[in-house]
Design a protein around this motif. Sequence first.
Motif, PDB file in Angstrom:
ATOM      1  N   LEU A   1       0.800  -1.219   0.000  1.00  0.00           N
ATOM      2  CA  LEU A   1       0.000   0.000   0.000  1.00  0.00           C
ATOM      3  C   LEU A   1       0.845   1.288   0.000  1.00  0.00           C
ATOM      4  CD1 LEU A   1      -3.070   0.826   0.190  1.00  0.00           C
ATOM      5  CD2 LEU A   1      -2.633   1.094   2.611  1.00  0.00           C
TER       6      LEU A   1
ATOM      7  N   LEU B   1     -12.103   1.628   1.494  1.00  0.00           N
ATOM      8  CA  LEU B   1     -10.724   1.143   1.604  1.00  0.00           C
ATOM      9  C   LEU B   1     -10.114   0.789   0.255  1.00  0.00           C
ATOM     10  CD1 LEU B   1     -11.193  -1.018   4.814  1.00  0.00           C
ATOM     11  CD2 LEU B   1      -9.857   1.077   4.602  1.00  0.00           C
TER      12      LEU B   1
ATOM     13  N   PRO C   1      -7.152   3.943  -2.117  1.00  0.00           N
ATOM     14  CA  PRO C   1      -5.751   4.085  -2.531  1.00  0.00           C
ATOM     15  C   PRO C   1      -5.421   3.230  -3.748  1.00  0.00           C
ATOM     16  CG  PRO C   1      -5.920   3.055  -0.341  1.00  0.00           C
ATOM     17  CD  PRO C   1      -7.286   3.521  -0.721  1.00  0.00           C
TER      18      PRO C   1
ATOM     19  N   ARG D   1     -10.077 -11.326   8.667  1.00  0.00           N
ATOM     20  CA  ARG D   1      -9.926 -10.416   9.816  1.00  0.00           C
ATOM     21  C   ARG D   1     -10.637  -9.096   9.539  1.00  0.00           C
ATOM     22  NH1 ARG D   1      -3.758  -9.828   9.898  1.00  0.00           N
ATOM     23  NH2 ARG D   1      -4.352  -9.551   7.731  1.00  0.00           N
ATOM     24  N   TYR D   2     -10.414  -8.558   8.337  1.00  0.00           N
ATOM     25  CA  TYR D   2     -11.043  -7.272   8.022  1.00  0.00           C
ATOM     26  C   TYR D   2     -12.518  -7.455   7.703  1.00  0.00           C
ATOM     27  CZ  TYR D   2      -6.237  -5.831   8.000  1.00  0.00           C
ATOM     28  OH  TYR D   2      -4.946  -5.598   8.381  1.00  0.00           O
TER      29      TYR D   2
ATOM     30  N   THR E   1     -14.223  -7.744  11.173  1.00  0.00           N
ATOM     31  CA  THR E   1     -14.115  -6.563  12.024  1.00  0.00           C
ATOM     32  C   THR E   1     -14.596  -5.289  11.325  1.00  0.00           C
ATOM     33  OG1 THR E   1     -11.820  -6.208  11.334  1.00  0.00           O
ATOM     34  CG2 THR E   1     -12.164  -7.454  13.374  1.00  0.00           C
ATOM     35  N   SER E   2     -14.396  -5.197  10.005  1.00  0.00           N
ATOM     36  CA  SER E   2     -14.724  -3.937   9.319  1.00  0.00           C
ATOM     37  C   SER E   2     -15.609  -4.120   8.096  1.00  0.00           C
ATOM     38  CB  SER E   2     -13.445  -3.237   8.848  1.00  0.00           C
ATOM     39  OG  SER E   2     -12.511  -3.164   9.877  1.00  0.00           O
TER      40      SER E   2
ATOM     41  N   PRO F   1      -5.130  -6.890   0.445  1.00  0.00           N
ATOM     42  CA  PRO F   1      -4.599  -5.816  -0.401  1.00  0.00           C
ATOM     43  C   PRO F   1      -4.436  -6.265  -1.857  1.00  0.00           C
ATOM     44  CG  PRO F   1      -3.399  -5.885   1.666  1.00  0.00           C
ATOM     45  CD  PRO F   1      -4.311  -7.083   1.668  1.00  0.00           C
TER      46      PRO F   1
ATOM     47  N   VAL G   1      -7.467   0.758   9.269  1.00  0.00           N
ATOM     48  CA  VAL G   1      -7.423  -0.497   8.506  1.00  0.00           C
ATOM     49  C   VAL G   1      -6.352  -0.418   7.409  1.00  0.00           C
ATOM     50  CG1 VAL G   1      -8.729  -2.091   7.053  1.00  0.00           C
ATOM     51  CG2 VAL G   1      -9.853  -0.979   8.979  1.00  0.00           C
ATOM     52  N   ASN G   2      -6.344   0.691   6.688  1.00  0.00           N
ATOM     53  CA  ASN G   2      -5.316   0.857   5.660  1.00  0.00           C
ATOM     54  C   ASN G   2      -3.915   0.770   6.259  1.00  0.00           C
ATOM     55  OD1 ASN G   2      -6.484   1.024   3.124  1.00  0.00           O
ATOM     56  ND2 ASN G   2      -7.044   3.182   3.385  1.00  0.00           N
ATOM     57  N   LEU G   3      -3.768   1.375   7.432  1.00  0.00           N
ATOM     58  CA  LEU G   3      -2.454   1.400   8.071  1.00  0.00           C
ATOM     59  C   LEU G   3      -2.020  -0.011   8.486  1.00  0.00           C
ATOM     60  CD1 LEU G   3      -0.111   3.062   9.090  1.00  0.00           C
ATOM     61  CD2 LEU G   3      -1.403   3.487  11.193  1.00  0.00           C
ATOM     62  N   MET G   4      -2.972  -0.790   8.983  1.00  0.00           N
ATOM     63  CA  MET G   4      -2.636  -2.152   9.387  1.00  0.00           C
ATOM     64  C   MET G   4      -2.182  -2.979   8.183  1.00  0.00           C
ATOM     65  SD  MET G   4      -2.833  -2.269  12.636  1.00  0.00           S
ATOM     66  CE  MET G   4      -2.428  -0.529  12.763  1.00  0.00           C
ATOM     67  N   MET G   5      -2.906  -2.799   7.064  1.00  0.00           N
ATOM     68  CA  MET G   5      -2.509  -3.505   5.836  1.00  0.00           C
ATOM     69  C   MET G   5      -1.112  -3.070   5.409  1.00  0.00           C
ATOM     70  SD  MET G   5      -5.901  -3.376   3.516  1.00  0.00           S
ATOM     71  CE  MET G   5      -7.352  -4.328   3.916  1.00  0.00           C
TER      72      MET G   5
ATOM     73  N   GLU H   1       1.561  -4.615   7.657  1.00  0.00           N
ATOM     74  CA  GLU H   1       1.775  -6.040   7.371  1.00  0.00           C
ATOM     75  C   GLU H   1       2.638  -6.214   6.132  1.00  0.00           C
ATOM     76  OE1 GLU H   1      -2.221  -7.757   7.208  1.00  0.00           O
ATOM     77  OE2 GLU H   1      -1.793  -8.660   9.159  1.00  0.00           O
TER      78      GLU H   1
ATOM     79  N   LEU I   1      -0.843  -9.671  11.628  1.00  0.00           N
ATOM     80  CA  LEU I   1      -1.475  -9.169  12.850  1.00  0.00           C
ATOM     81  C   LEU I   1      -2.698 -10.011  13.201  1.00  0.00           C
ATOM     82  CD1 LEU I   1      -1.368  -5.380  11.937  1.00  0.00           C
ATOM     83  CD2 LEU I   1       0.180  -6.602  13.473  1.00  0.00           C
TER      84      LEU I   1
ATOM     85  N   VAL J   1      -6.477 -10.301  14.921  1.00  0.00           N
ATOM     86  CA  VAL J   1      -7.617  -9.380  14.990  1.00  0.00           C
ATOM     87  C   VAL J   1      -7.515  -8.484  16.233  1.00  0.00           C
ATOM     88  CG1 VAL J   1     -10.111  -9.228  15.276  1.00  0.00           C
ATOM     89  CG2 VAL J   1      -9.150 -10.863  13.674  1.00  0.00           C
TER      90      VAL J   1
ATOM     91  N   LEU K   1      -5.401  -5.433  15.731  1.00  0.00           N
ATOM     92  CA  LEU K   1      -5.748  -4.474  14.680  1.00  0.00           C
ATOM     93  C   LEU K   1      -6.161  -3.116  15.230  1.00  0.00           C
ATOM     94  CD1 LEU K   1      -7.756  -6.719  12.165  1.00  0.00           C
ATOM     95  CD2 LEU K   1      -5.357  -6.012  12.063  1.00  0.00           C
ATOM     96  N   MET K   2      -6.939  -3.098  16.297  1.00  0.00           N
ATOM     97  CA  MET K   2      -7.425  -1.826  16.806  1.00  0.00           C
ATOM     98  C   MET K   2      -6.517  -1.246  17.898  1.00  0.00           C
ATOM     99  SD  MET K   2      -9.888  -1.225  14.876  1.00  0.00           S
ATOM    100  CE  MET K   2     -10.228  -2.309  13.496  1.00  0.00           C
TER     101      MET K   2
END
Lengths: 622, 76
Positions: free
Chosen positions: A33, A65, A68, A227-228, A231-232, A238, B40-44, B47, B54, B56, B59-60
């Motif tokens: 990213l 998301l 980008p 995971r995402y 949670t989201s 990616p 979320v973008n930052l965690m991706m 990684e 990471l 779950v 993540l937060m």
Amino acid sequence: MKQKENHIDKLLTLRTRREFSEQTTDWYKSISLPDAKRLARHINTLESIEHVFRLGVIHTYTSDLLNPWLDFHAAIQGLELHTYHAPYGMNIMESQENSGLFAHKPDLTLFLLTREDLHPSLANPISEYNDGQLQQIHDEIITHLANILSKFRTNISGHFVLTILPRILPAALGLFDAQADRSEEAWWASLKEAIATKLRNTIESSMFVDLDQMLATLGRKQFFDLRYWYTSRFPFTPQAANELARRTLNLAAVLKYPKAKVIVLDADNTLWGGIVGEDGINGISLGPEYPGNTFVDFQHRLLDFQKRGFILAICSKNNPEDVQDVLDNHPHQVLRKHHFSAQRVNWLPKPENLISLAEELNLGLESFVFVDDSDHECNMALNQLPQVQVIQTPAKPVEIPACLEQIARLEILSLTQEDQQKTQLYLQENQRKNLQKELEAGGNDIRQYLASLNMEMNISIDSTDNISRLAQLTQKTNQFNLTTRRYSEQQIRHFIESEQWTVASFSLSDTFGYSGIVGLALFHHLNTSETEIDSFLMSCRVIGRQAETAFLVFMLNYLASNSVSSVAADYLQTHKNKLVSDFYDNHDFLLEKNGRYKRDLSEFQLDKDLFPPIKVTHKTEK
Amino acid sequence: MNTQDQVMQTIAETLNVPLSTINKDSAAENMDIWDSFAQVNLMMALEQTFDITLEVEDLMKLNSVTSITDFIERNS
């Protein structure tokens, strides 16, 4: 990690956007990213943006998301991307004229739906339903989707792309699914087919993009990030987000850039391995063994591109006999002489050959994709003919069969009958030219040549049968086009249905074959006696047969008999339509002080002696 | 470049802000732009950049330069 950095460093040395968009490998796949952001910034500082592209997203899972990655691929394609994410949910309100989506005026609306959005029952595995219930669910899904999309279609312009997120978990029956009589995958596949058919037949300018295809390419583990998701409510890794963005922006590029029409191929080390002039017909690599099998597969792939509607041509530095020998006699050669619409096999510089190919095919160089293995030839073409898209054949044979897969402009948004017959049409045109030469040599004039073709023109007025072809004609035709106004399928439908407009198109057939629908005129009736010609255009492949005259005169006669007494018309100059600069002058229109052409029809009489030797029939549907 | 610098650089790239606006005390709670999407973008991005995976639960929690740097130093 070290290696990854080097890869990025190398990419950051590329100097033009073209170098990114013309990469034949999936180099973008492993980009992280932050690197995607760095690269996007780098690319955008190289050159100015070529077009703005407005994307709308209707989504029932998290879509922000993707931004980008969308921006990254927009940078590669030279597009300034403006993305609007509708409020979460499959919200019909978004199809209304006061919605955010409507105000955004999207060039493309991406629908990111889940299976449950199609039908609440799909939240559960389908193995829970019996055959009757499944059929009912199937039917309800198709009706429901068509209803929703047609509501959007009514108010929202631009292209629609529908996607449905695959099930997060694999098939309910696991490994046994493929064997089961109620296989989930099989049911799903038939549903997707029905959805695609429904879209094709009822929702204009729409397409279904199958995310299962992407899932298969990446693999489930590389596609979903649970995971995402949990949670989201963002389903993608990616890599998957990157790939979805790439596919979306490839379609954007197809919409915004001139259409590619021709793939021009080098021969040595592109169609086969080795150099035929040195290695001989028996020495080149082409056949069932490595590396010859990679070239056989590439040739089959080129046939696929031909089926998409691209025509093929050869441009090779060789003795013509050597190349001809391979085309005619090599047992493993897939592409034969008749597959190529034109050939340049000689020792002239390739840019010169490309220019003369463009002339012979009656196509602009911006519609050319040139494929060659040589650095030197690629650079020559790049430097001298910047309109041509240049693809360098990979040096590794295993990469050759898929080397055109990443090229955005080789994707298509629709497939008409004309597209599929294109190669044949060019072949017929060659036969016509030969006949004309023969007749001219025998001292005959043009009228005798035209009469010998036994042409029949079929004019359709206000018919809804071929809307996608009519829209395509306005979008693709550059040379024989008086006003170069581009229209979408919806706009064309609107004209057909409106009392203020008359939409006329024609197809042409002659001794050598059927051309398909090749001409279109849009008449705008200002009042009961005054009409203006909004658009008048004709495909290049029927130029030189006076079809334009027959069409125009027939239509003027038609208008006159419907009490139209005067017709206004415009020639709007572009750098490509010089061909028709005196079209109206030559057809008895008078240029007025205000710069418009006008022709009085109050005493119009059809002069049979001056009418081209074409038999015209017509049908009217309004 | 030490881990903390690399972390700050990754944050700057991912949040689209100049590196100079990030310091060792930067965190989601003191940066408006560092919202849940950015998280979320930052965690991706972390990684992929640091080649880590990471859970779950992480993540937060990883929402500051300090916590991220500590985590990476402990796990690589």
